[in-house]
Design a protein around this motif. Sequence first.
Motif, short mmCIF file in Angstrom:
data_model
loop_
_atom_site.label_atom_id
_atom_site.label_comp_id
_atom_site.label_asym_id
_atom_site.label_seq_id
_atom_site.Cartn_x
_atom_site.Cartn_y
_atom_site.Cartn_z
N GLU A 18 0.84 -1.20 0.00
CA GLU A 18 0.00 0.00 0.00
C GLU A 18 0.87 1.24 0.00
O GLU A 18 2.05 1.20 0.34
N GLY A 19 0.27 2.33 -0.43
CA GLY A 19 0.99 3.59 -0.49
C GLY A 19 0.07 4.64 -1.09
O GLY A 19 -1.16 4.53 -0.99
N PHE A 20 0.68 5.62 -1.73
CA PHE A 20 -0.08 6.68 -2.40
C PHE A 20 0.33 6.71 -3.86
O PHE A 20 1.49 6.41 -4.18
N GLY A 42 -5.22 14.45 -7.89
CA GLY A 42 -6.56 14.28 -8.45
C GLY A 42 -6.56 13.89 -9.92
O GLY A 42 -7.57 13.40 -10.43
N ASP A 43 -5.42 14.06 -10.62
CA ASP A 43 -5.36 13.61 -12.03
C ASP A 43 -5.52 12.10 -12.09
O ASP A 43 -5.16 11.39 -11.14
N GLY A 99 -2.24 11.05 -5.90
CA GLY A 99 -2.32 11.64 -4.56
C GLY A 99 -3.18 10.85 -3.59
O GLY A 99 -3.14 11.12 -2.39
N ALA A 100 -3.93 9.86 -4.08
CA ALA A 100 -4.85 9.11 -3.20
C ALA A 100 -4.19 7.80 -2.77
O ALA A 100 -3.35 7.25 -3.49
N PRO A 101 -4.60 7.25 -1.62
CA PRO A 101 -4.05 5.96 -1.18
C PRO A 101 -4.42 4.85 -2.17
O PRO A 101 -5.47 4.91 -2.82
N VAL A 102 -3.53 3.87 -2.29
CA VAL A 102 -3.77 2.75 -3.19
C VAL A 102 -3.30 1.47 -2.49
O VAL A 102 -2.32 1.49 -1.73
N HIS A 103 -4.02 0.38 -2.74
CA HIS A 103 -3.66 -0.93 -2.19
C HIS A 103 -3.45 -1.88 -3.35
O HIS A 103 -4.14 -1.79 -4.36
N ARG A 104 -2.54 -2.81 -3.16
CA ARG A 104 -2.33 -3.83 -4.21
C ARG A 104 -2.15 -5.18 -3.54
O ARG A 104 -1.36 -5.32 -2.60
N THR A 105 -2.89 -6.17 -4.03
CA THR A 105 -2.63 -7.55 -3.61
C THR A 105 -2.11 -8.30 -4.83
O THR A 105 -2.57 -8.06 -5.95
N SER A 106 -1.16 -9.19 -4.62
CA SER A 106 -0.55 -9.92 -5.74
C SER A 106 -0.36 -11.37 -5.35
O SER A 106 -0.07 -11.68 -4.18
#
Length: 283
Positions: A18-20, A42-43, A99-106
């Motif tokens: 996770e991160g931004f 926001g882009d 700029g928004a938080p993001v999560h990734r599962t792999s």
Amino acid sequence: MGLQEHLDGWNPDPARDEGFVAGEPVTALSAVLDQPVVARTGDRLPPLWHWLQLLEWPPNEALGPDGHPRHGRFLPPVPDRRRMFAGGHVRFDGALEVGAPVHRTSEVTTCTVKHGGNGELAFVTVRSTWSQHGHDRIVEDIDYVYRSGDESPRTFAVPTEAPTPDGHPWLLSPDTSPVTLFRFSALTANSHRIHYDLPYARDVEGYPGLVVHGPLLVLLMLEAVRRDAPRPVAEVRFRLRRPVFSGMPVLVRGGPDDDGGAALAVASAADDRHATADVRFHD
Ligand SMILES: C/C(=C\C(=O)SCCNC(=O)CCNC(=O)[C@H](O)C(C)(C)COP(=O)(O)OP(=O)(O)OC[C@H]1O[C@@H](n2cnc3c(N)ncnc32)[C@H](O)[C@@H]1OP(=O)(O)O)C(=O)O
């Protein structure tokens, strides 16, 4: 021992990151592609530009002789490993927001040994799901191919003449210089030596030149779509069929297909289909 025996019992754990979504890599890739984009909070990311996000930077001491981590996550225990990016299928349900938080599962979903022109190939497919604001935005299945260095080296044609546009409405003439490859390696935290270390690429892995990154070729095919038909992409299926080497004249060629999507390829004078992509759009 065959590849299958090395892979028996290999069952890596899924991973979660996770991160931004950072704007800087968007601005940097735009510069590498000679596009005047500056990313702001926001882009929305263009299709596949998420490949520059949530990168892994293992310490130097963890790297193996090829420049990839010696025992990194999802890297199979193939002796004298030769890795390539082979293909994939990416579905988009909206674009990631800067700029928004993001999560990734792999996780590894398949691992299959096949027979290619020069011996055994192990295909490892990694599925990653990228989520933002509680929604799965991108689900991708990326195929990596591995062979063992024990296999005999292949031969490749490296044409010096340019391919023809061949009547395709969408054309890009990509820069495959070592400078571009170096900058793309840095932007994707990819330290595989085939992309920047010519003696290694030639004398150890047996290529006639520096190898152009598969993700760069696929991104360029999507760029041809974005610049001429900027519609929201629903999915792209792609395959890397024959390596492109630095300095080799290639064209990204494509156009709309008969089903409302788009078909693209990276072509040289020696091969019309070094890489291919099939794109579907949202209605
Ligand atoms: C990033 C990164 C690394 C890179 O970017 S490396 C540079 C980009 N990648 C390439 O340049 C790869 C170019 N492609 C090739 O070199 C060859 O196509 C490949 C993958 C070595 C296979 O060539 P062969 O001629 O040896 O084999 P075939 O075409 O006859 O195929 C044999 C069977 O494999 C199946 N297959 C091919 N591609 C895929 C795929 N993507 N997924 C699953 N299966 C695949 C093919 O259908 C044949 O199967 P059959 O059942 O029909 O036998 C980094 O390191 O991070």
